[in-house]
Enzyme design. Structure first.
Site, PDB file in Angstrom:
ATOM      1  N   HIS A 130      -5.774 -14.356  32.021  1.00 21.52           N
ATOM      2  CA  HIS A 130      -4.571 -13.817  32.637  1.00 21.52           C
ATOM      3  C   HIS A 130      -3.373 -14.634  32.165  1.00 21.52           C
ATOM      4  O   HIS A 130      -3.510 -15.625  31.441  1.00 21.52           O
ATOM      5  CB  HIS A 130      -4.679 -13.822  34.162  1.00 21.52           C
ATOM      6  N   TYR A 134      -2.819 -17.781  29.227  1.00 29.39           N
ATOM      7  CA  TYR A 134      -2.154 -17.624  27.926  1.00 29.39           C
ATOM      8  C   TYR A 134      -0.972 -18.583  27.778  1.00 29.39           C
ATOM      9  O   TYR A 134      -0.741 -19.135  26.700  1.00 29.39           O
ATOM     10  CB  TYR A 134      -1.697 -16.172  27.742  1.00 29.39           C
ATOM     11  N   ASP A 160       2.522 -12.013  30.271  1.00 28.28           N
ATOM     12  CA  ASP A 160       2.286 -10.585  30.501  1.00 28.28           C
ATOM     13  C   ASP A 160       3.438  -9.727  29.985  1.00 28.28           C
ATOM     14  O   ASP A 160       3.227  -8.787  29.207  1.00 28.28           O
ATOM     15  CB  ASP A 160       2.098 -10.313  31.995  1.00 28.28           C
TER      16      ASP A 160
END
Length: 383
Positions: A130, A134, A160
Site C-alpha cells: 500500500h 511504496y 497512491d
C-alpha cells in the site's frame, strides 16, 4: 459501440476501459472522465467502485473474465477503445488472455496502462503493498516526520495519487499525443515507487547536506522556524512558509516582533521558534488571518476538511463545488472540464447491447451471481 454524445471536454470521444480497484486507478480514470472521456468500469462481481467519489461520469459493467464469454465481451469492447487501465498484479492479465500482447492485436491503437505499486519487473513486483510501503521503499517516508518520533505518512497522497494516478495520467496523455503521429498505441508500465522516486528529484541531492541533514531537518519538513505550523490561542493552527528573506521580514513584522532574528543562523532557530510560538499564542486563528490578509508573509490558516469549502479563496475558485466533493481541475479556457453525474448502477446490458450482443450472450458473459439478478430484474419477460 456508440459514442456518448453527452460528453464534452478535451478528451470527448476518447473511450476508456477501467479494470482497477482501490484508489489509484479509479482516481486516474475519474480525471480522464472529467476531461470528457467515456469511462467504462469493468468489474467482475459487483457494480460500483470502492470509493463513490471517484465514480461520477463513469458507466459500470460486470464481466466474468475467467469465462470465454466474458473475455470475448471484453475484446469486443477493446475493438474501439482508446485506453485500458488495469491494476492487477503482474501476470494476472496474461493468465486471463487479456495482456497487451493479445489486446494490441485486437486494436493496434490501444493504449494499455498497467498501474501497480512495484511495477511489472523486479524481485518485489508480485508483492502486496500500500501507499505507506511504496513511500517507505522510495525514501520519501524516511525523510518525513519529527526526528524523535517514527516517520509519519502524509495520508495516502504521495504514492497512491501523485506517484500512481497522476503519473499514469501523464503517461496516458503522452501516449495519446504520440499516437497522433505514429497511429499506434503502446504499453505503459506505471509503478508507484517510480513516481515517488521521480518526485524526490529535489531532495535526493540535498540529503545529508546543510539543507537536509536528516529526517525532519530540511526547509520543507517542518523543522526550520520559518517553515512550519504554529498553534493559536484557540487551539487552531497557522501555516508559515516564509523562506525568502523579504517574506521572512514581513512575517516578523506582522507578528509584532521588535527585531528580526537572523534567519539563517541555526544557533538562533530554537529561540526564534519559541518567539514565533509565543506570538501566535496571543491571538486566535481568525485574528491572525485578518492580520496576514493580503501580506507577503506566506502565512495561511490550517483548515480541517470540513472548513475548506467556506474559505473565500476556495469559493472563488470552485463556486460549484459541493461539500466534500472535489471539483474538476485544472481550469481550461476553451474546453472546460466537467464532473459527470454519479450512477453506479450495473449497465452491462446496455453497453453490450450497443455492441450487438444478444441477451443470452450478455448473461453468459456476466458473473453467475449477477447474471441471475439481471435475469430477474432486467429481463422479467424471459423468466
Amino acid at each position: 459501440m456508440e459514442k456518448d454524445s453527452t460528453k464534452t471536454g478535451p478528451l470527448a470521444g476518447i473511450k476508456v476501459l477501467d479494470l482497477t480497484g482501490n484508489a489509484p486507478g479509479p482516481y486516474c480514470t475519474m480525471l480522464l472522465a472529467d476531461m470528457g472521456a467515456d469511462v467504462i468500469v469493468v468489474g467482475g462481481g459487483r457494480a460500483g467502485g470502492p470509493v463513490s467519489t471517484f465514480s461520477p461520469g463513469k458507466r459500470y459493467v460486470s464481466l466474468n473474465l475467467k469465462s470465454p464469454a466474458g473475455t470475448r465481451a471484453l475484446k469486443r469492447l477493446v475493438e474501439d477503445t482508446d485506453i485500458l487501465v488495469e491494476g492487477y498484479r503482474p501476470g494476472v492479465m496474461k493468465r486471463l488472455g487479456l495482456d497487451y500482447d493479445v489486446l494490441q492485436q485486437v486494436n493496434e491503437r490501444l493504449i494499455y496502462c498497467s498501474l501497480t505499486g512495484y511495477g511489472q519487473t523486479g524481485p518485489m513486483s508480485n508483492d502486496a503493498g500500500h501507499d505507506i510501503n511504496y513511500i517507505a521503499l522510495s525514501g520519501v517516508l524516511g525523510s518525513m516526520g519529527p526526528t524523535d518520533q517514527p516517520p509519519l505518512p502524509p495520508l495516502n497522497l504521495v504514492a497512491d495519487f501523485a506517484g500512481g494516478s497522476l503519473f499514469a495520467l501523464n503517461g496516458i496523455l503522452a501516449a495519446l499525443y504520440e499516437r497522433e503521429r505514429s497511429g499506434l498505441g503502446q504499453y505503459i508500465d506505471v509503478a508507484m515507487i517510480d513516481g515517488c522516486l521521480s518526485m524526490m528529484a529535489m531532495h535526493f541531492p540535498i540529503w545529508e547536506t546543510t539543507y537536509m541533514p536528516g529526517r525532519g531537518k530540511n526547509f520543507t519538513g517542518g523543522h526550520f522556524p520559518f517553515y512550519r505550523c504554529y498553534e493559536c490561542s484557540d487551539g487552531k493552527y497557522m501555516s508559515v512558509g516564509a523562506i525568502e528573506p523579504h517574506f521572512y521580514v514581513s512575517l516578523c513584522t506582522k507578528l509584532g516582533l521588535e527585531d528580526v532574528p537572523e534567519q539563517m543562523d541555526t544557533n538562533l532557530w530554537d529561540a526564534t521558534a519559541a518567539r514565533f510560538e509565543a506570538a501566535f499564542k496571543t491571538k486566535t486563528r481568525s485574528e491572525w488571518e485578518d492580520i496576514f490578509d493580503g501580506s507577503d508573509a506566506c502565512v495561511a490558516p490550517v483548515l480541517t476538511p470540513d472548513e475548506v469549502w467556506a474559505h473565500p479563496q476556495v469559493q472563488a475558485r470552485c463556486p460549484s463545488a459541493q461539500h466534500r466533493s472535489v471539483p474538476p481541475a485544472p481550469l481550461l479556457s476553451r474546453s472546460p472540464l466537467h464532473r459527470g453525474e454519479l450512477d453506479e448502477s450495473n449497465q452491462t446490458q446496455a453497453v453490450l447491447r450497443e455492441l450487438g450482443f444478444t441477451d443470452d450472450d450478455i448473461l453468459a458473459a456476466m458473473p453467475d451471481n449477477l447474471a441471475q439478478v439481471e435475469l430477474v430484474q432486467a429481463w422479467p419477460q424471459d423468466v
